[in-house]
Every structure is written in structure tokens, then in C-alpha cells.
Write a protein that holds these residues in place. Structure first.
Motif, PDB file in Angstrom:
ATOM      1  N   SER B   8     -45.560 -43.336 -54.957  1.00 57.65           N
ATOM      2  CA  SER B   8     -46.967 -43.017 -54.764  1.00 57.65           C
ATOM      3  C   SER B   8     -47.796 -43.801 -55.775  1.00 57.65           C
ATOM      4  O   SER B   8     -47.287 -44.280 -56.774  1.00 57.65           O
ATOM      5  N   CYS B   9     -49.060 -43.934 -55.466  1.00 60.67           N
ATOM      6  CA  CYS B   9     -49.931 -44.742 -56.309  1.00 60.67           C
ATOM      7  C   CYS B   9     -50.068 -44.118 -57.680  1.00 60.67           C
ATOM      8  O   CYS B   9     -50.030 -42.908 -57.787  1.00 60.67           O
ATOM      9  N   PRO B  10     -50.190 -44.922 -58.709  1.00 60.66           N
ATOM     10  CA  PRO B  10     -50.453 -46.367 -58.681  1.00 60.66           C
ATOM     11  C   PRO B  10     -49.202 -47.266 -58.693  1.00 60.66           C
ATOM     12  O   PRO B  10     -49.369 -48.472 -58.805  1.00 60.66           O
ATOM     13  N   MET B  11     -47.986 -46.692 -58.587  1.00 64.29           N
ATOM     14  CA  MET B  11     -46.773 -47.522 -58.740  1.00 64.29           C
ATOM     15  C   MET B  11     -46.757 -48.757 -57.817  1.00 64.29           C
ATOM     16  O   MET B  11     -46.507 -49.864 -58.286  1.00 64.29           O
ATOM     17  N   VAL B  13     -49.099 -50.495 -56.460  1.00 61.56           N
ATOM     18  CA  VAL B  13     -50.075 -51.508 -56.873  1.00 61.56           C
ATOM     19  C   VAL B  13     -49.609 -52.181 -58.163  1.00 61.56           C
ATOM     20  O   VAL B  13     -49.723 -53.402 -58.324  1.00 61.56           O
ATOM     21  N   LEU B  14     -49.034 -51.380 -59.072  1.00 60.30           N
ATOM     22  CA  LEU B  14     -48.511 -51.948 -60.319  1.00 60.30           C
ATOM     23  C   LEU B  14     -47.398 -52.957 -60.040  1.00 60.30           C
ATOM     24  O   LEU B  14     -47.325 -54.016 -60.677  1.00 60.30           O
TER      25      LEU B  14
END
Lengths: 360, 66
Positions: B8-11, B13-14
Motif C-alpha cells: 500500500s502507498c507510499p511503498m 511510489v517509493l
């Protein structure tokens, strides 16, 4: 959806939520507490008899509305899916200590905004701590922190929390003897059930559609220079501030603010713990409710962690009151910061060593 | 290829942000949730990439190109 529409949508949603939240305080909710996920989960825990603090026992329809609203929005948009298995016990603990921090400050990040919008300057120190806490969490995120992935679960799993909310709502209406209702204090102050439920439903739908999150705004700004979620945060603040000014709910200053204390250091440290824990969780308490409506069992476990945390806070005198924090509460916040930091360390560094060992 | 399924975000995007340090012209990202799909798209576009999304069996394959 284009980028511009995207931003516009969350600003409109934020404005609507801000007006509703400030408005609820005039329809019977405690001052600057149109919405407070932490306080309302605490009240609900009390209503169910998980703690015996007489002033804070009431099943809050707003919480039920948010979960069901998010559930309906996700279902309609085919975004509902049963998922879980990403470190549920760790999330429970993070939820537990996030609540300890919230009840030190006397509010979740959502109520922090509403307190600011009501002129309560103690919340400004909360905001300072909150931002520091978010930076602590970001430090771990940047270094590879992860609670690992979720998996698809049986369909029934994602329905559990929404169903529990419906059952709790029936209990609220039926008022059996074992459900507690505050006769005085914040728990006795509430808007009409139908209004509160409707407000929750609207907020649940809007928050699900826009992915609104109070920690996400600051986090994404720092990590990605992404301002979308932060606009939601600002829109709520502006709309609630204007509504308060129009309806006469604005009172500037530090002293004698409603359901707040003036111990700046502990307001700051309480919210530091909240910001830190919520970044490691991936979302604020509001976002956890919304995600549990979307079928995320890990978020549902986090919500249970928040509720058990609230029960502990009132059973063991950890929660602050208008008079200020308690010494047991201070110890609990310090323990919380240490535990959350340890969770950060373990899930950032230990895992990498293991991965390296496997590669070798 | 970045596999961010289940995260789940932010993973996600990271992970994409980290991958993009190599400054290649083409990336593929796999996610299984609408929110990271939107967030990765938003991030890639802010970095000057174009994004095409293919959806199948509840998973989203994002084709990110210059």
C-alpha cells in the motif's frame, strides 16, 4: 482523471468535510469535535463496556457511517477487495500506541485540524509534534521500512468490520442494558443519531473517493513533492474555520479551550507519537477506517488496536483530561515512542540483513 | 519491472522513485490496488513520463515511458 481535476476534487471534498465537521459541533457534538476518530472510537469502546469511564461512553454513529460509506463507495466502484496479511499484529500495536498519543493530546489528526479551526492554539503545538513524528516515520520509509505485502483473503474477511459496524448500530438503536450511555461529559453530547450517521456516510464516501489522509499530505510533500493530499487537509481547516467564524464557534487562545489541556510539551509529544505511528501504518485513523471499509483486514485490525488502546487509556488512567496529562499517560507516551521506533528499526534494518543472507 | 503487488502507498511510489534513479526511458510497474495505481501514475507524470495502464484480473500493469 486529469491532475487538475484530481486536486480540485480533494479540495471540494475537504471543504464539504470541514463544513460538516464544524457543523456537527453545533448540532450537539462536543466543541471542536464534530469529528474525532480517536475520541469516537474511545466513546464507542466505552459504550460497549470495554472501559468504564462514565463521561466517554457512547456508540458514535459517525464511525459507523464512515466505514459503511467507504464500503458502499468502494463496492460501487469495484474497488472493494478482501486483503490482509501484512504484519497484522504489528499494526495492532501501532494502532494501540497511536491511540495513546491521541488521548494524550485529546484528539486524532482530524480533530487537531478542527481544534486549530476553533482557535485552540494548543493544537499548534500538537501540529509541531505531528510534523516531527511524520519526519521520524519518513526516515524509516526512506531507508526501506516495509510491513511486507498483503494477500487476497476470503471474501468474508473484508466484510467483517462493516458487518460489526452494522451490528453496533443496531445496539445503539436498541439500547439494551449492557450498552452504556454517558449521562454527562463529552459522551453525553452528540448530534441526533440520523444526522451523525448521515454525516459519517458523506465523509466516508468522500474520503474513500479522494483517499483523504491527514498524515499522507505532509508525508507525500516531503517524499515526492506531491501536494494533493495536503490540499485536502488545508481545505478542511479553511472550511471549518469559516464555519466556526460564521456560527460563533471560534475562540482564540490557549486557556479554557473545550476538551483540551495547556501542557504544550505533552500536546507536542502526544502528536509526535501519533504522526510517527501513523506513517508506519500508512495512514491516519480516518484512513484506517476507510480502508477497512474497502475490505482491508489489516486496517480493520488497526481499528481494533485503536479501540483496545482507548480502553487501556481509560482503564489505567493514561488519557489526559481538561486538567492536563497524567503521569501514567506520560510514561505510556514515552514507552509508545520507544516501541514505535523499535518497530521502525526492526522492519527497516533486520529484514535487509536477512535478505542479504538469503542472497548469499 | 517493479512488482509492487500487495503493497500500500507510499511503498509502490517509493519503489518507483528508487527505480527511476537509473533514468531509463521505460519502466513497467505491477500493482493490485487502485490507489497505488493512481499514485504511481501521478508520480511518473510529475517526473515527465507518460503512463499507460492495462488492467486484468484485478491487477494493474503500468507502462511508463518517456
Amino acid at each position: 482523471m486529469t491532475k487538475k481535476n484530481d486536486k480540485l476534487m480533494i479540495i471540494i471534498a475537504g471543504l464539504v468535510i470541514g463544513v460538516i465537521a464544524a457543523g456537527l459541533a453545533f448540532l450537539g457534538n462536543p466543541k471542536n469535535m464534530g469529528f474525532c476518530i480517536a475520541c469516537f472510537l474511545r466513546d464507542t469502546a466505552g459504550g460497549l463496556g470495554l472501559h468504564k469511564a462514565p463521561p466517554v461512553q457512547y456508540i458514535r454513529p459517525e464511525i459507523i457511517g464512515i466505514v459503511i460509506g467507504a464500503f458502499c463507495a468502494a463496492f460501487a466502484k469495484k474497488e472493494f477487495s478482501s486483503k490482509g496479511g501484512s504484519a497484522p499484529m504489528t499494526r495492532f500495536i501501532l494502532g494501540f500506541f497511536a491511540m495513546v498519543g491521541c488521548l494524550m493530546f485529546l484528539g486524532c489528526p482530524f480533530r487537531m485540524i478542527l481544534r486549530l479551526a476553533g482557535g485552540d492554539m494548543n493544537a499548534l503545538l500538537g501540529l509541531v509534534g505531528f510534523v516531527i513524528g511524520i519526519f521520524c516515520g519518513i526516515f524509516f520509509l526512506k531507508n526501506g521500512y516495509s510491513l511486507k505485502r498483503t494477500y487476497s483473503l476470503t471474501k468474508a474477511e473484508g466484510f467483517m468490520l462493516p458487518i460489526i459496524e452494522v451490528v453496533i448500530f443496531v445496539l445503539l438503536l436498541a439500547k439494551p442494558a449492557f450498552i452504556a450511555f454517558s449521562e454527562e461529559g463529552p459522551g453525553s453530547m452528540h448530534a441526533a443519531i440520523g444526522l451523525a450517521l448521515a454525516a459519517g456516510l458523506v465523509v466516508g464516501v468522500l474520503a474513500q473517493r479522494t483517499r483523504l489522509c491527514m498524515v499522507g499530505g505532509m508525508r507525500d510533500l516531503v517524499l515526492f513533492r506531491e501536494t494533493r493530499l495536503l490540499w485536502g487537509f488545508i481545505a478542511i481547516l479553511v472550511a471549518a474555520l469559516i464555519t466556526n467564524l460564521v456560527l460563533g464557534g471560534f475562540k482564540f487562545g490557549f486557556v479554557e479551550q473545550p476538551i483540551a489541556h495547556t501542557d504544550g510539551l505533552w500536546n507536542c509529544l502526544g502528536m509526535l507519537l501519533v504522526g510517527f505511528a501513523c506513517v508506519l501504518l500508512g495512514g491516519c485513523p480516518l484512513r484506517q477506517l476507510v480502508m477497512s471499509g474497502e475490505g482491508n483486514a489489516d486496517s480493520a485490525v488497526t481499528v481494533l488496536g485503536l479501540m483496545v488502546g482507548a480502553a487501556f487509556c481509560h482503564n489505567f488512567g493514561l488519557a489526559s483530561s481538561g486538567e492536563g496529562p497524567t503521569s501514567a499517560g506520560k510514561i505510556a507516551v514515552i514507552i509508545g515512542i520507544v516501541v514505535v521506533a523499535l518497530i521502525g528499526v526492526v522492519n527497516t534494518y533486520v529484514k535487509q540483513e536477512k535478505a542479504a543472507a538469503e542472497a548469499a | 519491472m517493479v512488482d509492487a503487488r500487495g503493497l500500500s502507498c507510499p511503498m509502490p511510489v517509493l519503489m518507483v522513485q528508487k527505480a527511476m534513479k537509473s533514468k531509463e526511458d521505460y519502466y513497467e510497474v505491477l500493482v493490485d490496488n487502485k490507489t497505488p495505481c493512481e499514485n504511481v501514475t501521478r508520480f511518473a507524470e510529475s517526473q515527465g513520463y507518460k503512463v499507460a495502464v492495462e488492467e486484468k484480473n484485478g491487477e494493474f500493469l503500468l507502462k511508463i515511458s518517456k
